[in-house]
Scaffold this active site. Sequence first.
Site, PDB file in Angstrom:
ATOM      1  N   CYS A   1      -4.709   2.265  -3.647  1.00 35.71           N
ATOM      2  CA  CYS A   1      -3.456   2.821  -3.108  1.00 35.71           C
ATOM      3  C   CYS A   1      -2.308   1.830  -3.260  1.00 35.71           C
ATOM      4  O   CYS A   1      -1.467   1.685  -2.371  1.00 35.71           O
ATOM      5  CB  CYS A   1      -3.599   3.224  -1.640  1.00 35.71           C
ATOM      6  SG  CYS A   1      -4.862   4.458  -1.381  1.00 35.71           S
TER       7      CYS A   1
ATOM      8  N   LYS B   1     -10.124  -0.427  10.900  1.00 32.24           N
ATOM      9  CA  LYS B   1     -10.342  -1.586  10.032  1.00 32.24           C
ATOM     10  C   LYS B   1     -10.702  -2.823  10.844  1.00 32.24           C
ATOM     11  O   LYS B   1     -10.962  -3.879  10.286  1.00 32.24           O
ATOM     12  CB  LYS B   1      -9.089  -1.873   9.204  1.00 32.24           C
ATOM     13  CG  LYS B   1      -8.772  -0.801   8.160  1.00 32.24           C
ATOM     14  CD  LYS B   1      -7.663  -1.283   7.253  1.00 32.24           C
ATOM     15  CE  LYS B   1      -6.989  -0.176   6.493  1.00 32.24           C
ATOM     16  NZ  LYS B   1      -7.799   0.391   5.420  1.00 32.24           N
TER      17      LYS B   1
ATOM     18  N   HIS C   1       0.880  -1.175   0.000  1.00 30.27           N
ATOM     19  CA  HIS C   1       0.000   0.000   0.000  1.00 30.27           C
ATOM     20  C   HIS C   1       0.920   1.228   0.000  1.00 30.27           C
ATOM     21  O   HIS C   1       2.025   1.177   0.552  1.00 30.27           O
ATOM     22  CB  HIS C   1      -0.833  -0.042   1.285  1.00 30.27           C
ATOM     23  CG  HIS C   1      -1.904   0.983   1.387  1.00 30.27           C
ATOM     24  ND1 HIS C   1      -1.647   2.277   1.760  1.00 30.27           N
ATOM     25  CD2 HIS C   1      -3.242   0.909   1.183  1.00 30.27           C
ATOM     26  CE1 HIS C   1      -2.786   2.960   1.783  1.00 30.27           C
ATOM     27  NE2 HIS C   1      -3.760   2.155   1.432  1.00 30.27           N
TER      28      HIS C   1
HETATM   29  N1  7TS Z   1      -1.596  -0.637   4.721  1.00 30.72           N
HETATM   30  C1  7TS Z   1      -2.502  -1.434   4.150  1.00 30.72           C
HETATM   31  C2  7TS Z   1      -2.120  -2.835   3.759  1.00 30.72           C
HETATM   32  C3  7TS Z   1      -3.806  -0.961   3.945  1.00 30.72           C
HETATM   33  O1  7TS Z   1      -4.705  -1.769   3.379  1.00 30.72           O
HETATM   34  C4  7TS Z   1      -4.131   0.354   4.332  1.00 30.72           C
HETATM   35  C5  7TS Z   1      -5.474   0.959   4.052  1.00 30.72           C
HETATM   36  C6  7TS Z   1      -3.149   1.137   4.958  1.00 30.72           C
HETATM   37  C7  7TS Z   1      -1.892   0.616   5.121  1.00 30.72           C
HETATM   38  C8  7TS Z   1      -3.428   2.513   5.450  1.00 30.72           C
HETATM   39  O2  7TS Z   1      -4.255   2.473   6.567  1.00 30.72           O
HETATM   40  P1  7TS Z   1      -4.775   3.812   7.259  1.00 30.72           P
HETATM   41  O3  7TS Z   1      -5.761   3.338   8.263  1.00 30.72           O
HETATM   42  O4  7TS Z   1      -3.602   4.484   7.874  1.00 30.72           O
HETATM   43  O5  7TS Z   1      -5.405   4.636   6.171  1.00 30.72           O
HETATM   44  N2  7TS Z   1      -6.155   0.320   3.000  1.00 30.72           N
HETATM   45  C9  7TS Z   1      -7.265   0.744   2.376  1.00 30.72           C
HETATM   46  C10 7TS Z   1      -7.887  -0.009   1.394  1.00 30.72           C
HETATM   47  O6  7TS Z   1      -7.493  -1.100   1.007  1.00 30.72           O
HETATM   48  N3  7TS Z   1      -8.958   0.657   0.964  1.00 30.72           N
HETATM   49  O7  7TS Z   1      -9.035   1.819   1.637  1.00 30.72           O
HETATM   50  C11 7TS Z   1      -7.986   1.887   2.519  1.00 30.72           C
END
Ligand code: 7TS
Length: 408
Positions: free
Chosen positions: A367, A227, A124
Amino acid sequence: MSPVTLGERCRADFPILSRTVHGYPVAYLDSAASSQKPRQVIEAIQRYYERSHANVHRSIHTLGEEATELYENARDAVRAFIGARSREEIVFTRGTTEAINLVAQVVGRTLVPGDEVLVTEMEHHSNLIPWQLACRDRGAVLRAVPVRDGCHLDLDAFRRLLGGRTRIVAVTHVSNVLGTINPVAEMARAAHAAGALVLVDGAQAAPHLALDLAGLGADFYAFSGHKMLGPTGIGVLYGRQEVLDRLEPAWGGGEMIKEVWIDRAQWNDLPWRFEPGTPPIAEAVGLAAAVEYLDTLGMPRVTAHEQELTRLAQEALAALPGVTLYGPPPGERRGAVVAFNVEGIHPHDGAAILDEAGIAVRAGHHCAQPLMKRLGIVGTLRASFCVHSIQAEVERLARAVSTLQAQL
Ligand code: 7TS
């Protein structure tokens, strides 16, 4: 209890699932972007604000002491949930992104020109851009482990890329697009043998898999509360105590110091050294309630339930003409996401049509643009599952996807 009925049992706990979208009961298949919240989490946050709110770590009064206790108890709950050895290893952040940026800052400062940082092609952007910035600032070199066969890391290439200059390996535990579960324990052993640190992005793993961080061997592990049934605005950076102990703080402010002079300061103990300013207190309380909820269900049962639905979705979608699925084949252990494309349909159009039928899926590059480039696509549709997901939703999804081509 059969895994499929776990979803039926949980549904009543999620108030949002009783609403309709475009006249249909919502089928929320976008938990990988952000999960919905059970009543237990919503109520814990409301109770906190109605009864116990004050700032933490500074007040002698009762409310301040209660808030501090709730905040620190949340740390203990998270420690137990992820199998960390001590509460010193649990740093609260705003989310995965902030946790990874924190590590990239503090480890980044120790890089010298020619040092190497090793990521993978399936990261990501949250686990890529912070390393690009750190490498750019320090003259270090960023390398990436390629993805082979469309869904697995090339572990031979990983071993070849690991070298005497590799300072840190940053790898996702579970891909947010492919659902691939990477062999992070094995990768951590190899990285440590080469003298490198290891950061694992657990954003898509912590909500779905039982974790044992003491056994996993990573130096850092990052994940987000929102999440995993918790609130937005809180995440966790686990850091192995021996490693955190020798690192400087990322950011300065109140509460991260013991004593301050005008030209210097003495850092606070772990974990507060890495938590400057007023922390996300209500969010920590909500996260503790989320962890308790998942613990009550039992993570092995949660995993089995979500993997069963994932397999059903893979099989139902694979049976439809014009559908391409990404990620490991049905039967392989994987995360709770199914990414797919329908021939002739842009993912955004597909998601808009599914929304008309009350079905929420994510569409786009997720992303993960380097991964999209490797797969040779602009994006995908993606359904993702959670404790409250049920077979009827998978069937609704498959029926709606089967009509997509006819609707354009
Ligand atoms: N790493 C992974 C593997 C993720 O899926 C996400 C968010 C993040 C980091 C970032 O997380 P945050 O809570 O700091 O934003 N992934 C996604 C997704 O798959 N669709 O929307 C956000």
